[in-house]
Design an enzyme around this catalytic site. Sequence first.
Site, mmCIF file in Angstrom:
data_model
loop_
_atom_site.group_PDB
_atom_site.id
_atom_site.type_symbol
_atom_site.label_atom_id
_atom_site.label_comp_id
_atom_site.label_asym_id
_atom_site.label_seq_id
_atom_site.Cartn_x
_atom_site.Cartn_y
_atom_site.Cartn_z
ATOM 1 N N SER A 116 0.815 -1.221 0.000
ATOM 2 C CA SER A 116 0.000 0.000 0.000
ATOM 3 C C SER A 116 0.844 1.264 0.000
ATOM 4 O O SER A 116 0.377 2.310 -0.455
ATOM 5 C CB SER A 116 -0.928 0.023 1.212
ATOM 6 O OG SER A 116 -1.864 -1.011 1.101
ATOM 7 N N GLU A 169 -10.179 6.955 2.181
ATOM 8 C CA GLU A 169 -9.774 5.552 2.030
ATOM 9 C C GLU A 169 -10.674 4.578 2.786
ATOM 10 O O GLU A 169 -10.894 4.727 3.994
ATOM 11 C CB GLU A 169 -8.329 5.364 2.553
ATOM 12 C CG GLU A 169 -7.826 3.938 2.350
ATOM 13 C CD GLU A 169 -6.605 3.555 3.177
ATOM 14 O OE1 GLU A 169 -6.321 4.212 4.188
ATOM 15 O OE2 GLU A 169 -5.945 2.570 2.793
ATOM 16 N N HIS A 196 -6.568 -9.771 3.876
ATOM 17 C CA HIS A 196 -5.400 -10.450 4.466
ATOM 18 C C HIS A 196 -5.842 -11.607 5.351
ATOM 19 O O HIS A 196 -5.178 -12.640 5.409
ATOM 20 C CB HIS A 196 -4.573 -9.478 5.311
ATOM 21 C CG HIS A 196 -3.697 -8.558 4.525
ATOM 22 N ND1 HIS A 196 -2.501 -8.957 3.972
ATOM 23 C CD2 HIS A 196 -3.839 -7.254 4.195
ATOM 24 C CE1 HIS A 196 -1.947 -7.932 3.340
ATOM 25 N NE2 HIS A 196 -2.743 -6.885 3.450
ATOM 26 N N HIS A 243 -1.030 -9.652 -0.887
ATOM 27 C CA HIS A 243 -1.587 -8.969 -2.058
ATOM 28 C C HIS A 243 -1.319 -9.793 -3.312
ATOM 29 O O HIS A 243 -0.532 -10.740 -3.286
ATOM 30 C CB HIS A 243 -0.933 -7.591 -2.235
ATOM 31 C CG HIS A 243 -1.084 -6.696 -1.048
ATOM 32 N ND1 HIS A 243 -0.372 -5.530 -0.892
ATOM 33 C CD2 HIS A 243 -1.873 -6.805 0.047
ATOM 34 C CE1 HIS A 243 -0.717 -4.953 0.243
ATOM 35 N NE2 HIS A 243 -1.616 -5.699 0.838
HETATM 36 ZN ZN LIG Z 1 -2.604 -4.937 2.527
#
Ligand SMILES: [Zn+2]
Length: 500
Positions: A85, A285, A294, A434
Amino acid sequence: MAHTCNIFAILLCALAVNGQTSAKTSGPRNLIFMISDGFGVASEALARSYTQQTTGYPSNWGSVLDSVLVGLTRTRSNDTLVTDSAAGATAFSCAQKSFNGGIGISADGRPCGTVLEAAKRKGYVTGLVTTARISHATPAAFAAHAADRNMEDLIAQQMLGIGIGLNSSANGRGSVDLMFGGGQCYFLPKNNKAGCRSDDVDLWQTAQSQGFTALNNRQQFDSLAFNAPLPVLALFAPSHMAYEIDRNPAEQPSLSEMTAKALSLLHSASANVPADHPGFMVMIEGARIDMAGHDNDPATHLHDILEYWKAINVVRNFISLNPSTLLVSTSDHETGGLTLGVEPEYAWYPSVLKPVQRSAEVICKELNRMTGRAQLDRHIARVVMPQYLGITDSSATEVSTVSEAIQSGFKACKRAVGHVISARARIGWTTSGHTGADVGLYAYGSGSEEIRGSMDNTQVGGFLASYLGVDLDSTTRELANLSTFQKDVEKKRQHKHEHR
Ligand SMILES: [Zn+2]
Ligand SMILES: *[C@@H]1O[C@H](CO)[C@@H](O)[C@H](O)[C@H]1NC(C)=O
Ligand SMILES: *[C@@H]1O[C@H](CO)[C@@H](O)[C@H](O)[C@H]1NC(C)=O
Ligand SMILES: *[C@@H]1O[C@H](CO)[C@@H](O)[C@H](O)[C@H]1NC(C)=O
């Protein structure tokens, strides 16, 4: 939603009285950049199918995001095809690729000027809204410059302008006028029991001496007038805010509520500056969509996405009243390698997610407090499965999978809970990290027709800068001598921040 519309209608009336207009080609323009962290196109399909089936909408129903899809964003960072990120947000904020972990710095390690900083220098009113810690990677990359995302002591400080050296605002307080989110602990000194800094710096105090209205609870948020003056720093949790599925509305506002209030405050603050004011720029966000990915926790992922949709609706209502505003929404990357359909069937079952009441995170915190296998098994079978997950016919294997995972740790427990639900719903996951897949790109409002197609993440950043009419290079030059290091960060890294 009616509540929100009323608020904006009042603002619109106030503007009409002042004789201000919002012409498309001249006058103020606003940018609302939204990041759904860890949200891939399969995540959108999951939330769409869930909503369609559980509300009985027609099978061709599409979400508020589906209606504004304009393309795909490519996500790689400088050093790997699978970004984190920090590099992902830096590609948007600086229009440059960084290495994973880099906050507002280019691949060669030098600080890069961000769209938010450049906007502030041009006179825009600016804001950051997140459900994570405000010093977490995504918001940080818009207003801080650090060699590593874990340098949150340094990042929090920079977000108040300390050590940045940019003289962005008239009173020398840094580039951000409004911050809503979690993460108060990085603003409190180490001797404060709610603090998590490794030094004695009291940024909560500093912010107030810089003129910030500083809030940390729901009541204060509710009493904050919709035209209250900026700057405002509102941090509702010591660390991340609650997942939407777990959130107690008496304690924390939702992402859509923060969005409504932020837009109103930013709009009223930018309407109050002199005639040639450029407008406002805000980054909003949906941070924990990623964290649920995750954990491979599908219902928690879903509810944070549904809340993100609500925030998008708030933005669309704002734009219908303030047409010289652009919404761009995309993601830094996809998380979990989510797929809908696990062999051998050609099917997946959204309704399995409906009775789920709590996140795997909250469930595993509760399980962590229990001792002994017998107590654990009993609690999982009698409480967790039927009450929290809506599974009334749990098998001995499902119970023991979760029970055994706890011995391997908190993270294993969360994934085990997520996998029990996912297996029944036929949802697949390829990773607890990810992936390198493309993500959706969405735009609406003034100028949205100019962003289209398959875009590199840095091109999205470049588009934001050109929409605002700002020059990132001159901001970068002013940052040349900034220190991006925090000495004790290696030590911290070993026991903190599992979410990347
Ligand atoms: Zn992440
Ligand atoms: C990574 O950064 C280096 C140094 O700036 C540059 O030479 C290289 O082309 C970059 N690679 C990618 C894939 O962005
Ligand atoms: C920054 O702003 C402050 C307050 O207006 C001023 O005193 C100071 O000289 C400025 N610094 C620079 C480097 O422009
Ligand atoms: C950075 O430091 C160098 C050397 O001290 C100095 O010449 C230069 O003017 C500084 N740049 C900025 C933007 O402050």
